[in-house]
Enzyme design. Sequence first.
Site, PDB file in Angstrom:
ATOM      1  N   GLU A  56      -3.224   6.290   7.536  1.00  0.00           N
ATOM      2  CA  GLU A  56      -4.102   5.447   6.707  1.00  0.00           C
ATOM      3  C   GLU A  56      -5.311   6.218   6.181  1.00  0.00           C
ATOM      4  OE1 GLU A  56      -3.646   1.815   6.178  1.00  0.00           O
ATOM      5  OE2 GLU A  56      -1.620   2.137   6.903  1.00  0.00           O
ATOM      6  N   ARG A  89       0.816  -1.203   0.000  1.00  0.00           N
ATOM      7  CA  ARG A  89       0.000   0.000   0.000  1.00  0.00           C
ATOM      8  C   ARG A  89       0.861   1.269   0.000  1.00  0.00           C
ATOM      9  NH1 ARG A  89      -5.872  -0.018   1.882  1.00  0.00           N
ATOM     10  NH2 ARG A  89      -5.694   1.308   0.052  1.00  0.00           N
ATOM     11  N   CYS A 130     -14.988   1.134   2.967  1.00  0.00           N
ATOM     12  CA  CYS A 130     -13.586   1.145   2.506  1.00  0.00           C
ATOM     13  C   CYS A 130     -13.509   1.642   1.072  1.00  0.00           C
ATOM     14  CB  CYS A 130     -12.983  -0.253   2.526  1.00  0.00           C
ATOM     15  SG  CYS A 130     -12.880  -1.001   4.132  1.00  0.00           S
ATOM     16  N   HIS A 174      -8.395  -1.075  10.682  1.00  0.00           N
ATOM     17  CA  HIS A 174      -8.740   0.344  10.573  1.00  0.00           C
ATOM     18  C   HIS A 174      -9.941   0.582  11.490  1.00  0.00           C
ATOM     19  CE1 HIS A 174      -6.966   0.309   6.251  1.00  0.00           C
ATOM     20  NE2 HIS A 174      -6.114   0.897   7.058  1.00  0.00           N
TER      21      HIS A 174
HETATM   22  O1  SUG Z   1      -5.324  -2.288   3.536  1.00  0.00           O
HETATM   23  N1  SUG Z   1      -6.726  -5.033   1.897  1.00  0.00           N
HETATM   24  C1  SUG Z   1      -6.870  -3.665   2.375  1.00  0.00           C
HETATM   25  C2  SUG Z   1      -8.277  -3.400   2.825  1.00  0.00           C
HETATM   26  C3  SUG Z   1      -8.506  -1.954   3.128  1.00  0.00           C
HETATM   27  C4  SUG Z   1      -9.811  -1.698   3.757  1.00  0.00           C
HETATM   28  N2  SUG Z   1      -9.989  -0.328   3.990  1.00  0.00           N
HETATM   29  C5  SUG Z   1     -10.626   0.230   5.038  1.00  0.00           C
HETATM   30  N3  SUG Z   1     -10.892  -0.472   6.114  1.00  0.00           N
HETATM   31  N4  SUG Z   1     -10.901   1.458   4.987  1.00  0.00           N
HETATM   32  C6  SUG Z   1      -5.874  -3.385   3.495  1.00  0.00           C
HETATM   33  O2  SUG Z   1      -5.671  -4.258   4.338  1.00  0.00           O
HETATM   34  C7  SUG Z   1      -5.538  -6.864   0.817  1.00  0.00           C
HETATM   35  C8  SUG Z   1      -4.714  -7.016  -0.419  1.00  0.00           C
HETATM   36  C9  SUG Z   1      -4.074  -8.371  -0.574  1.00  0.00           C
HETATM   37  O3  SUG Z   1      -3.890  -9.052   0.407  1.00  0.00           O
HETATM   38  O4  SUG Z   1      -3.718  -8.666  -1.714  1.00  0.00           O
HETATM   39  C10 SUG Z   1      -5.621  -5.404   1.237  1.00  0.00           C
HETATM   40  O5  SUG Z   1      -4.735  -4.653   0.974  1.00  0.00           O
END
Ligand code: SUG
Length: 416
Positions: free
Chosen positions: A162, A128, A347, A230
């Site tokens: 975040e 990320r 999200c 989060h």
């Molecule tokens: O950052 N999943 C994201 C999900 C984000 C959710 N956002 C909020 N709660 N606002 C994360 O964990 C999984 C991708 C992977 O494993 O390939 C991922 O990045």
Amino acid sequence: MRLTEINFDGIVGPSHNYAGLSLGNLAATAHSGDVSHPRAAALQGLAKMRHNLALGLAQGFLLPLPRPNGEYLARLGAEPATARGLTAAAWSASAMWTANAATVSPAPDTADQRCHLTPANLVTMPHRAQEWPDTARQLALAFADPAHFILHPPIPPSFGDEGAANHMRLCDGHAQAGVEIFVYGRAGGPFPARQHEQASRAVARLHGLDPRRTLFIEQNPAAIAAGAFHNDVVAVANARVLFTHAEAFAEPDRAYLAIREAFPQLELVEVPSSAVSLAEAVRTYLFNAQLVTLPDGETGLIVPMECIESAAVSAWLARMTDGNGPIRRVLPVDVRQSMANGGGPACLRLRVVADPAVVDPRFLLNEAKAALIEGVIARTWPEQIDPADIGNETLAADVIAARYALLDALDLHELG
Ligand code: SUG
């Protein structure tokens, strides 16, 4: 000026896959290695946007980022054949979760009465942390008018930020000055605390928020340990309403007291653990809902389908709407492909309070544009991705071509 809340949903990218990259995100790790369905995922996301448009809500979108990110791999000296984890990171479609794109302080809250945006550095997760430069480029385009928007650089590492996923706002109306609540985690538990207090405080300072209308609250370490990586997995706010699980904050009573002091009009809807356990809240994403003011003034809760399928959660929701609390309508949506990676309805959207007339219209959705986007997705998005195919050159070419087809259709070549 007609300040309105606009939800900018991330269009799910053509490389959407399940590589299990997010430690502490239980859904993502549970689905690691599964075959993903990028086309279905993007169509589910688009259907949610259309659903919200039909409710009379203002809807925008952000585009998928360039993937696979070849520059990222080159800077790490990584080859797809040998660096599987890094290759998966370079392919991640994680920018779809635009609640992590930035923190947004609407104009009525800030010292210079402009809307401030700070892209999230997302430093905790390698897959990320590569997002922000491309996200910032897109935000700079969508919110280019300097009379109304200020786009800050991200908070420097190692202060983890975040974005809006750890930020809530209470107000009498979106166009009025509100109270902004930053929720941070403290390190030391089994999973990373991704939002750092110092990052939250820096964002608040840079946005020129009034300290009397700004709160910093610690997330419950038990919630992070239970998979609430989060805060928006366990709490959501809109207008006067805070909808929260009883175990969301480290010291809930102190938190509610501080919020009431800053915002006496608070309408608190707290779900007790006896009705919905923390584990069930995380599994169903009850709080990763879009809490919205509908055009008739009623408050609606846009929840994932998984909530309706859960006996405990649906019983709570029925009790809630039968009573005379502030949340009157429950509106389920199917975003299962995103949910399997830990991303629910909330999200997938970034809330920006602005006059739609001052936003670049290319990022705003209407029914005709939704049909156009649907056509491109149906024609070009891969039907499925097996994690074993991540790194495959033919698939990479398809993913790149699919994104270009969308940029082309939307006349957004600057993002190419
Ligand atoms: O950052 N999943 C994201 C999900 C984000 C959710 N956002 C909020 N709660 N606002 C994360 O964990 C999984 C991708 C992977 O494993 O390939 C991922 O990045």
